[in-house]
Design a protein around this motif. Structure first.
Motif, PDB file in Angstrom:
ATOM      1  N   GLN A 263     -58.588  25.975   8.187  1.00 55.96           N
ATOM      2  CA  GLN A 263     -57.788  24.752   8.167  1.00 55.96           C
ATOM      3  C   GLN A 263     -56.293  25.020   8.151  1.00 55.96           C
ATOM      4  OE1 GLN A 263     -59.001  21.168   6.057  1.00 55.96           O
ATOM      5  NE2 GLN A 263     -60.544  22.390   5.048  1.00 55.96           N
ATOM      6  N   ILE A 264     -55.854  25.993   7.353  1.00 53.16           N
ATOM      7  CA  ILE A 264     -54.397  26.158   7.221  1.00 53.16           C
ATOM      8  C   ILE A 264     -53.895  27.552   7.536  1.00 53.16           C
ATOM      9  CG2 ILE A 264     -54.347  24.391   5.421  1.00 53.16           C
ATOM     10  CD1 ILE A 264     -53.642  26.705   3.476  1.00 53.16           C
ATOM     11  N   SER A 265     -54.761  28.526   7.743  1.00 50.10           N
ATOM     12  CA  SER A 265     -54.285  29.877   8.014  1.00 50.10           C
ATOM     13  C   SER A 265     -53.607  29.942   9.372  1.00 50.10           C
ATOM     14  CB  SER A 265     -55.454  30.860   7.978  1.00 50.10           C
ATOM     15  OG  SER A 265     -55.034  32.139   8.415  1.00 50.10           O
ATOM     16  N   ASP A 266     -52.563  30.790   9.475  1.00 45.12           N
ATOM     17  CA  ASP A 266     -51.925  31.006  10.767  1.00 45.12           C
ATOM     18  C   ASP A 266     -52.613  32.117  11.546  1.00 45.12           C
ATOM     19  OD1 ASP A 266     -51.128  33.347   9.507  1.00 45.12           O
ATOM     20  OD2 ASP A 266     -49.111  32.630   9.093  1.00 45.12           O
ATOM     21  N   GLY A 267     -53.628  32.749  10.959  1.00 41.55           N
ATOM     22  CA  GLY A 267     -54.381  33.798  11.646  1.00 41.55           C
ATOM     23  C   GLY A 267     -53.873  35.192  11.385  1.00 41.55           C
ATOM     24  N   ASP A 268     -52.816  35.326  10.618  1.00 43.57           N
ATOM     25  CA  ASP A 268     -52.192  36.620  10.347  1.00 43.57           C
ATOM     26  C   ASP A 268     -53.212  37.619   9.786  1.00 43.57           C
ATOM     27  OD1 ASP A 268     -50.588  38.720   9.679  1.00 43.57           O
ATOM     28  OD2 ASP A 268     -49.321  37.644   8.269  1.00 43.57           O
ATOM     29  N   ASP A 269     -53.890  37.257   8.709  1.00 45.13           N
ATOM     30  CA  ASP A 269     -54.830  38.183   8.066  1.00 45.13           C
ATOM     31  C   ASP A 269     -55.973  38.571   8.998  1.00 45.13           C
ATOM     32  OD1 ASP A 269     -53.432  38.292   5.668  1.00 45.13           O
ATOM     33  OD2 ASP A 269     -54.413  36.509   4.886  1.00 45.13           O
ATOM     34  N   HIS A 270     -56.511  37.601   9.723  1.00 43.82           N
ATOM     35  CA  HIS A 270     -57.611  37.904  10.646  1.00 43.82           C
ATOM     36  C   HIS A 270     -57.155  38.841  11.758  1.00 43.82           C
ATOM     37  CE1 HIS A 270     -60.621  35.296   8.917  1.00 43.82           C
ATOM     38  NE2 HIS A 270     -59.764  34.293   8.892  1.00 43.82           N
ATOM     39  N   CYS A 271     -55.924  38.651  12.234  1.00 38.86           N
ATOM     40  CA  CYS A 271     -55.414  39.506  13.303  1.00 38.86           C
ATOM     41  C   CYS A 271     -55.216  40.934  12.804  1.00 38.86           C
ATOM     42  CB  CYS A 271     -54.105  38.942  13.841  1.00 38.86           C
ATOM     43  SG  CYS A 271     -53.606  39.658  15.433  1.00 38.86           S
ATOM     44  N   HIS A 272     -54.673  41.097  11.626  1.00 38.28           N
ATOM     45  CA  HIS A 272     -54.481  42.441  11.066  1.00 38.28           C
ATOM     46  C   HIS A 272     -55.823  43.098  10.744  1.00 38.28           C
ATOM     47  CE1 HIS A 272     -50.216  42.124  11.132  1.00 38.28           C
ATOM     48  NE2 HIS A 272     -50.153  41.151  10.244  1.00 38.28           N
ATOM     49  N   MET A 273     -56.785  42.290  10.328  1.00 40.33           N
ATOM     50  CA  MET A 273     -58.127  42.829  10.101  1.00 40.33           C
ATOM     51  C   MET A 273     -58.728  43.302  11.427  1.00 40.33           C
ATOM     52  SD  MET A 273     -61.423  40.886   8.447  1.00 40.33           S
ATOM     53  CE  MET A 273     -63.000  41.722   8.218  1.00 40.33           C
ATOM     54  N   ALA A 274     -58.471  42.544  12.502  1.00 36.69           N
ATOM     55  CA  ALA A 274     -58.954  42.952  13.821  1.00 36.69           C
ATOM     56  C   ALA A 274     -58.340  44.290  14.229  1.00 36.69           C
ATOM     57  CB  ALA A 274     -58.617  41.876  14.851  1.00 36.69           C
TER      58      ALA A 274
END
Length: 364
Positions: A263-274
């Motif tokens: 809902q509110i994440s900008d995707g930063d953490d998921h991208c770094h995890m990728a």
């Protein structure tokens, strides 16, 4: 009209680093009189007002608080314009608005704090500011002077702590670790905070519930920041870093009843995890995380406001205008042109799926 003599007198005295006894000696009165003036029990004799104002270099109107309402209205307008600029990543607009505010009211600590913040983010390495390094050098002295002034003289404890933390971080960024540590040590320990006390017992009903939920939210934010710093410093083996990411996402799901990150994440953490998964050779999982990051970036670009709810934290509303950024690009562009340019993605950059995600992020 409410006079602000007591509050203003105390602020002016503290700014001069004077005790009540010292001011009393200057004015030829008892320190008990100064104490009564400052706590609002009574006002100074009218004959004394010019002498007090003259000593502090202000007008009698300023001493009495005449015009305080006008100043308050100006500050509110200035802060609204400042927040609008900072939420859109318009860093130099932030500086312009902040400087105009300080020129109008040079002793208003809220405006001084805004200026300090604006100058600080102008040197943000993670922002969309090509000259960020030059800004760090150019604004270093001014940031330091503003921070030291706020920390020493501002009567608002919250502003003092905020400025002290930013001052410490600025010292750290400039390589002054000793000064940074000294500034950080002026801040209270988390164990000394209201949330860690029994203050919740002072409330009843809804007030008690609200206090406890705020405590949980702040605890969640503290843990999330700690985990973020842990993975970004790479002080652990890759397998352990991956476990930290997984625990971070699990914490979010535990605290929030809805899919909070979506809902509110900008995707930063998921991208770094990728990026981490790509480095580890876990290609399919890396692309799954990248697609999730792209969905988050797209969602936050398209949404001005979102609300999520939790039995632990209550209702939380996040507005895009509340974001503090030093990058004026949409999150999709930041992800495509910055996060996905990490060297760790080189292992999968030639995969058609990588180009497909880049193309998706390029579509408006």
């Amino acid at each position: 009209m409410k006079l602000m003599i007591g509050e203003n007198l105390r602020r002016l005295r503290v700014e001069r680093d004077m005790t009540q006894e010292e001011l009393a000696n200057v004015l030829g009165v008892s320190y008990q009189s100064v104490s009564r003036w400052e706590n609002g029990t009574c006002y100074p004799d009218v004959e004394l007002l010019p002498a007090i104002a003259g000593f502090f270099g202000v007008t009698t109107d300023k001493l009495m608080g005449v015009g305080e309402a006008e100043e308050q209205r100006f500050v509110e307008r200035s802060e609204a314009a400042f927040q609008e600029a900072v939420s859109r990543g318009k860093v130099y607009e932030c500086i312009r608005v902040a400087r105009e505010g300080v020129r109008a009211y040079p002793n208003n600590y809220r405006l001084l704090n805004n200026l300090m913040y604006a100058l600080f983010i102008a040197g943000d390495e993670d922002g969309n500011i090509p000259e960020w390094r030059e800004n760090m050098e150019k604004f270093d002295d001014e940031i330091t002077r503003l921070g030291e002034r706020i920390v020493k003289y501002c009567p608002d404890q919250t502003l003092r702590f905020e400025a002290a933390g930013r001052l410490a971080f600025n010292h750290l960024e400039m390589g002054r670790k000793r000064e940074a540590r000294a500034a950080f040590e002026t801040l209270p320990s988390v164990y000394d905070s209201r949330e860690m006390s029994n203050m919740w017992r002072c409330f009843e009903g809804e007030e008690q519930l609200d206090f406890l939920r705020k405590t949980i939210r702040r605890g969640w934010m503290l843990m999330s920041c700690g985990m973020y710093n842990l993975v970004r410093t790479r002080l652990l083996p890759d397998e352990d870093l991956l476990r930290v990411y997984e625990k971070q996402f699990a914490l979010d799901e535990l605290v929030w009843d809805s899919d909070y990150l979506a809902q509110i994440s900008d995707g930063d953490d998921h991208c770094h995890m990728a990026a981490l998964l790509a480095r580890m050779g876990r290609t399919d999982e890396a692309f799954e995380a990248l697609r999730r990051a792209a969905r988050c970036a797209k969602a936050i670009d398209e949404r001005e406001e979102t609300t999520c709810e939790s039995v632990l934290c209550g209702e939380r509303t996040d507005k895009r205008a509340d974001l503090n950024m030093s990058d004026d690009r949409p999150f999709r562009e930041i992800m495509r042109d910055k996060w996905m340019q990490e060297a760790d993605f080189d292992a999968i950059r030639g995969d058609p799926r990588f180009r497909e995600i880049e193309n998706e992020l390029s579509r408006a």
